[in-house]
Write an enzyme that holds these catalytic residues in place. Structure first.
Site, PDB file in Angstrom:
ATOM      1  CE1 TYR A 153     -35.566  66.895  -8.472  1.00 19.68           C
ATOM      2  CE2 TYR A 153     -35.723  68.934  -9.746  1.00 19.68           C
ATOM      3  CZ  TYR A 153     -34.960  67.904  -9.208  1.00 19.68           C
ATOM      4  OH  TYR A 153     -33.603  67.887  -9.431  1.00 19.68           O
TER       5      TYR A 153
HETATM    6  N1  LIG Z   1     -29.059  65.639 -13.722  1.00 18.35           N
HETATM    7  C1  LIG Z   1     -29.572  66.846 -13.696  1.00 18.35           C
HETATM    8  O1  LIG Z   1     -29.827  67.459 -14.748  1.00 18.35           O
HETATM    9  C2  LIG Z   1     -29.840  67.539 -12.387  1.00 18.35           C
HETATM   10  C3  LIG Z   1     -30.165  68.905 -12.416  1.00 18.35           C
HETATM   11  C4  LIG Z   1     -30.427  69.548 -11.210  1.00 18.35           C
HETATM   12  C5  LIG Z   1     -30.360  68.852 -10.017  1.00 18.35           C
HETATM   13  N2  LIG Z   1     -30.044  67.530 -10.029  1.00 18.35           N
HETATM   14  C6  LIG Z   1     -29.990  66.854  -8.735  1.00 18.35           C
HETATM   15  O2  LIG Z   1     -28.736  66.222  -8.599  1.00 18.35           O
HETATM   16  C7  LIG Z   1     -28.862  65.080  -7.756  1.00 18.35           C
HETATM   17  C8  LIG Z   1     -28.248  63.868  -8.440  1.00 18.35           C
HETATM   18  O3  LIG Z   1     -29.001  63.595  -9.624  1.00 18.35           O
HETATM   19  P1  LIG Z   1     -28.425  62.720 -10.841  1.00 18.35           P
HETATM   20  O4  LIG Z   1     -28.835  63.435 -12.068  1.00 18.35           O
HETATM   21  O5  LIG Z   1     -27.011  62.379 -10.598  1.00 18.35           O
HETATM   22  O6  LIG Z   1     -29.359  61.433 -10.688  1.00 18.35           O
HETATM   23  P2  LIG Z   1     -29.053  59.868 -10.895  1.00 18.35           P
HETATM   24  O7  LIG Z   1     -30.384  59.226 -11.020  1.00 18.35           O
HETATM   25  O8  LIG Z   1     -28.049  59.645 -11.950  1.00 18.35           O
HETATM   26  O9  LIG Z   1     -28.405  59.463  -9.500  1.00 18.35           O
HETATM   27  C9  LIG Z   1     -29.153  59.571  -8.306  1.00 18.35           C
HETATM   28  C10 LIG Z   1     -28.674  58.532  -7.317  1.00 18.35           C
HETATM   29  O10 LIG Z   1     -29.478  58.690  -6.142  1.00 18.35           O
HETATM   30  C11 LIG Z   1     -29.962  57.424  -5.750  1.00 18.35           C
HETATM   31  N3  LIG Z   1     -31.266  57.589  -5.102  1.00 18.35           N
HETATM   32  C12 LIG Z   1     -32.404  58.099  -5.646  1.00 18.35           C
HETATM   33  N4  LIG Z   1     -33.395  58.065  -4.759  1.00 18.35           N
HETATM   34  C13 LIG Z   1     -32.878  57.546  -3.620  1.00 18.35           C
HETATM   35  C14 LIG Z   1     -33.411  57.244  -2.345  1.00 18.35           C
HETATM   36  N5  LIG Z   1     -34.699  57.461  -2.058  1.00 18.35           N
HETATM   37  N6  LIG Z   1     -32.597  56.728  -1.401  1.00 18.35           N
HETATM   38  C15 LIG Z   1     -31.289  56.485  -1.676  1.00 18.35           C
HETATM   39  N7  LIG Z   1     -30.736  56.715  -2.878  1.00 18.35           N
HETATM   40  C16 LIG Z   1     -31.521  57.241  -3.830  1.00 18.35           C
HETATM   41  C17 LIG Z   1     -30.095  56.610  -7.035  1.00 18.35           C
HETATM   42  O11 LIG Z   1     -30.081  55.206  -6.780  1.00 18.35           O
HETATM   43  C18 LIG Z   1     -28.873  57.090  -7.803  1.00 18.35           C
HETATM   44  O12 LIG Z   1     -27.720  56.326  -7.508  1.00 18.35           O
HETATM   45  C19 LIG Z   1     -30.345  64.944  -7.433  1.00 18.35           C
HETATM   46  O13 LIG Z   1     -30.628  65.536  -6.198  1.00 18.35           O
HETATM   47  C20 LIG Z   1     -31.006  65.740  -8.537  1.00 18.35           C
HETATM   48  O14 LIG Z   1     -32.263  66.231  -8.149  1.00 18.35           O
HETATM   49  C21 LIG Z   1     -29.785  66.857 -11.168  1.00 18.35           C
END
Ligand SMILES: NC(=O)c1ccc[n+]([C@@H]2O[C@H](COP(=O)([O-])OP(=O)(O)OC[C@H]3O[C@@H](n4cnc5c(N)ncnc54)[C@H](O)[C@@H]3O)[C@@H](O)[C@H]2O)c1
Length: 253
Positions: A153
């Site tokens: 990742y």
């Molecule tokens: N939450 C954290 O701590 C954090 C930290 C750093 C980066 N991020 C990044 O932020 C972004 C959002 O993460 P989040 O924490 O809100 O996650 P989350 O799981 O709450 O939401 C992610 C959304 O993306 C959708 N999704 C996932 N894979 C998919 C695919 N292949 N095709 C279409 N939709 C897809 C899911 O259905 C979901 O609605 C991501 O890129 C994640 O890597 C999150």
């Protein structure tokens, strides 16, 4: 913020967590939102909550080029095109690298690297044609400083940071500006799923909170504010940057 009212934004993963926060903030700023997410039921709920006049939804897996193409076509039929692209959808599961296998790497790379690349390739030509656009890619501090249990990742997120800078160098003169936002640990269903994977996950969450100078996790609102700013005219001279929204967990010079 200046210059957002009346714009159209495409947000991937807009059904949950940070993406949902971004959609809600854009709606407040008068931006019409198009959302692509693999969660079709969640998409229905999002439309009910936010309003069909403010958000349109298409279900697609971002790692499937043909499915994204069809989704973008259906969402943009009859309107003026996409001004703002937010590549937010992502996924991971914390596992030490030596315990992972090629099938797992493929899933992580398909979603976190191929997914955003697909979206750029399908959406950005329209921006070039119309003479401008803003792209905000949601990477992660894992891609800047590493994150134990998230090797592949982290490689994808680091890749997105480099991809954003390179594409920005190619396209800025055509009016298309790209920047990357790196959230730190943020309170979303994705992070909650890490804790669900056992005692080690719970320990990880607690140690993360202790390590953050502000002593709390990030929220969708924290990240949405930065995304809205970068999409706005207030950020027109901010080009190809990588910005952490991490409560000070990471401080970059
Ligand atoms: N939450 C954290 O701590 C954090 C930290 C750093 C980066 N991020 C990044 O932020 C972004 C959002 O993460 P989040 O924490 O809100 O996650 P989350 O799981 O709450 O939401 C992610 C959304 O993306 C959708 N999704 C996932 N894979 C998919 C695919 N292949 N095709 C279409 N939709 C897809 C899911 O259905 C979901 O609605 C991501 O890129 C994640 O890597 C999150």
């Amino acid at each position: 913020m200046r210059g957002l009212t009346g714009k159209t934004a495409l947000i991937t993963g807009g059904v949950s967590g940070l993406g949902k926060g971004i959609v809600e903030r854009f709606v407040v700023e008068g931006v019409h939102c198009l959302v692509i997410d693999r969660d079709a039921e969640g998409g229905g709920r999002l439309i009910e909550t936010v309003g069909a006049d403010k958000v349109a939804f298409a279900a697609a897996d971002i790692s499937d080029y043909g499915a994204v193409q069809a989704a973008v076509k259906s969402l943009t039929a009859g309107n003026k095109g996409i001004d703002i692209l937010v590549n937010n959808a992502g996924w991971d599961k914390p596992v030490n690298f030596l315990d992972t296998d090629p099938e797992f790497w493929k899933k992580v790379i398909d979603i976190n690297l191929y997914g955003p690349i697909n979206l750029h390739h399908i959406v950005v030509p329209g921006m070039v044609e119309r003479g401008g656009g803003k792209v905000i890619n949601i990477a992660s501090d894992a891609g800047r400083v590493g994150s134990s249990g998230e090797s592949v990742y982290s490689a994808c997120k680091g890749g997105i940071i480099a991809f954003t800078k390179t594409l920005c160098r190619e396209l800025a003169r055509k009016g298309v500006v790209l920047n990357t936002v790196c959230p730190g640990p943020s309170d979303t269903p994705l992070l909650a799923s890490f804790a669900d994977t056992g005692e080690a996950g719970v320990r990880l969450m607690e140690s993360l909170k202790r390590a953050i100078p502000l002593k709390r996790l990030g929220t969708p609102e924290d990240v949405a504010g930065m995304v809205a700013f970068l999409a706005s005219a207030d950020a027109d001279f901010i080009v190809g940057q990588t910005i952490s929204v991490s409560g000070g967990l990471t401080m970059h010079g």
